[in-house]
Design an enzyme around this catalytic site. Structure first.
Site, PDB file in Angstrom:
ATOM      1  N   CYS A 224       4.084 -12.030   2.042  1.00  0.00           N
ATOM      2  CA  CYS A 224       4.912 -11.969   3.257  1.00  0.00           C
ATOM      3  C   CYS A 224       4.830 -13.313   3.982  1.00  0.00           C
ATOM      4  O   CYS A 224       3.742 -13.874   4.134  1.00  0.00           O
ATOM      5  CB  CYS A 224       4.399 -10.849   4.162  1.00  0.00           C
TER       6      CYS A 224
ATOM      7  N   THR B 217      -2.989 -10.006  10.102  1.00  0.00           N
ATOM      8  CA  THR B 217      -1.716  -9.670  10.766  1.00  0.00           C
ATOM      9  C   THR B 217      -1.686  -8.284  11.407  1.00  0.00           C
ATOM     10  O   THR B 217      -0.956  -8.062  12.365  1.00  0.00           O
ATOM     11  CB  THR B 217      -0.562  -9.733   9.735  1.00  0.00           C
TER      12      THR B 217
ATOM     13  N   HIS C 195       0.312  -9.063   0.459  1.00  0.00           N
ATOM     14  CA  HIS C 195      -0.863  -9.462   1.258  1.00  0.00           C
ATOM     15  C   HIS C 195      -1.356 -10.861   0.916  1.00  0.00           C
ATOM     16  O   HIS C 195      -2.303 -11.344   1.529  1.00  0.00           O
ATOM     17  CB  HIS C 195      -2.004  -8.477   1.030  1.00  0.00           C
TER      18      HIS C 195
ATOM     19  N   GLU D 149      -5.599  -9.197   2.269  1.00  0.00           N
ATOM     20  CA  GLU D 149      -5.025 -10.287   3.067  1.00  0.00           C
ATOM     21  C   GLU D 149      -6.117 -11.241   3.535  1.00  0.00           C
ATOM     22  O   GLU D 149      -5.960 -12.469   3.466  1.00  0.00           O
ATOM     23  CB  GLU D 149      -4.269  -9.693   4.272  1.00  0.00           C
TER      24      GLU D 149
ATOM     25  N   HIS E 189       0.830  -1.203   0.000  1.00  0.00           N
ATOM     26  CA  HIS E 189       0.000   0.000   0.000  1.00  0.00           C
ATOM     27  C   HIS E 189       0.864   1.252   0.000  1.00  0.00           C
ATOM     28  O   HIS E 189       1.024   1.914   1.009  1.00  0.00           O
ATOM     29  CB  HIS E 189      -0.941  -0.006   1.212  1.00  0.00           C
TER      30      HIS E 189
ATOM     31  N   CYS F   5       1.127  -9.727  13.424  1.00  0.00           N
ATOM     32  CA  CYS F   5       2.510  -9.464  13.019  1.00  0.00           C
ATOM     33  C   CYS F   5       3.226  -8.737  14.163  1.00  0.00           C
ATOM     34  O   CYS F   5       2.797  -7.657  14.573  1.00  0.00           O
ATOM     35  CB  CYS F   5       2.517  -8.597  11.762  1.00  0.00           C
TER      36      CYS F   5
HETATM   37  S1  SF4 Z   1       3.314  -5.702   8.332  1.00  0.00           S
HETATM   38 FE1  SF4 Z   1       4.005  -7.696   9.064  1.00  0.00          FE
HETATM   39  S2  SF4 Z   1       2.680  -9.136   8.001  1.00  0.00           S
HETATM   40 FE2  SF4 Z   1       2.490  -7.205   6.915  1.00  0.00          FE
HETATM   41  S3  SF4 Z   1       4.018  -7.300   5.287  1.00  0.00           S
HETATM   42 FE3  SF4 Z   1       4.997  -6.344   7.044  1.00  0.00          FE
HETATM   43  S4  SF4 Z   1       6.026  -8.015   8.141  1.00  0.00           S
HETATM   44 FE4  SF4 Z   1       4.496  -8.921   6.766  1.00  0.00          FE
END
Ligand code: SF4
Length: 288
Positions: free
Chosen positions: A106, A172, A88, A136, A56, A200
């Site tokens: 991720c 997350t 995502h 996501e 984003h 996360c």
């Molecule tokens: S915020 Fe956390 S879950 Fe999202 S892309 Fe980054 S490391 Fe991965």
């Protein structure tokens, strides 16, 4: 207290002091996705197509387009070449002919997908605490044939019918306190409940940090896109404090008059805000 003070950079401009959060800039998942995308644009079969926004961040999307990347919203639109999966994640892809897949999902998002699949296989009614329309969450649901129930808030949790076994995972970027409140309600909805914490840690750390920061500042500047779930979570936390909060994505949006009466300003960012953008915003604050 001393330790906490050391973890911040202090900057002074005119009478306003700026405290920049320690956890700022890209997270590891975003860095990884960007790295995969840039390499893919250099060496993978053309055209390099991206399924939805990689991350984003409008600047990054622009960079990808300038390098020849093409954005599509449905995998069926993919032509022979390369298809890059966004950070995502995505629901399972349909069979695609002559399309090389570069997966930039991720690893922490993959973990949620795996947890949902495992709970589903074991006969749990899977519940995802998160935003229904977020890419996501759509990706996680898709992994189990869209059989999961998405709970966005406490009210939605109360409306859920009774189940034998409930398996809960989280998007997350959700907030731990909110997740705990929802879990309390869900515990009354099943005889057996299994919760897999898939938050996360990098997002949770920023949420903790903004809470600490709010105790020391008169207002907070959150850097990031309004489309970013974790950035919006930071804004929500700041709003609870009733202190002024500004969400900005570029230095151009910073206006001197906004900070009237602010003696100490906190600065933090979402996980998809690039370092170079943060630097520009800091410079702009210095110029004011
Ligand atoms: S915020 Fe956390 S879950 Fe999202 S892309 Fe980054 S490391 Fe991965």
């Amino acid at each position: 207290m001393r330790k906490y003070r050391r973890s911040y950079k202090y900057r002074f401009l005119m009478k306003m002091k700026i405290i920049v959060a320690k956890n700022i800039g890209f997270c590891t998942g975003v860095k990884r996705a960007l790295d995969i995308a840039r390499k893919s644009l250099e060496k993978d079969p053309l055209p390099v197509q991206f399924l939805g926004g990689l991350i984003h961040n409008e600047e990054i999307i622009k960079e990808i387009k300038n390098k020849g990347g093409i954005f599509i919203s449905d995998p069926k639109e993919a032509k022979s070449g390369t298809l890059v999966i966004r950070a995502h994640g995505t629901p399972p892809l349909p069979p695609l002919n002559n399309v090389f897949i570069r997966d930039a999902t991720c690893p922490l998002v993959k973990r949620v997908q795996e947890a949902a699949k495992s709970l589903f296989k074991k006969g749990y009614q899977v519940i995802i605490i998160g935003e229904k329309e977020h890419a996501e969450v759509k990706g996680i649901r898709g992994q189990i044939g869209n059989k999961a129930i998405v709970v966005e808030n406490e009210l939605a949790a109360k409306k859920i019918k009774q189940f034998k076994k409930i398996g809960v995972v989280t998007q997350t970027t959700q907030n731990l306190e909110k997740v705990n409140r929802i879990l309390k309600i869900l515990k009354r909805k099943a005889t057996k409940i299994k919760f897999v914490n898939t938050l996360c840690p990098q997002v949770s750390l920023r949420q903790e940090e903004i809470s600490q920061l709010l105790k020391k500042v008169d207002g907070v500047l959150v850097i990031g896109s309004a489309k970013s779930a974790n950035t919006n979570q930071l804004v929500k936390i700041a709003k609870i404090s009733k202190k002024p909060v500004w969400l900005v994505n570029s230095a151009k949006e910073i206006k001197k008059q906004d900070f009237k009466g602010i003696n100490v300003l906190g600065v933090i960012s979402g996980t998809s805000a690039p370092d170079w953008n943060i630097e520009k915003i800091k410079k702009r604050l210095m110029q004011l």
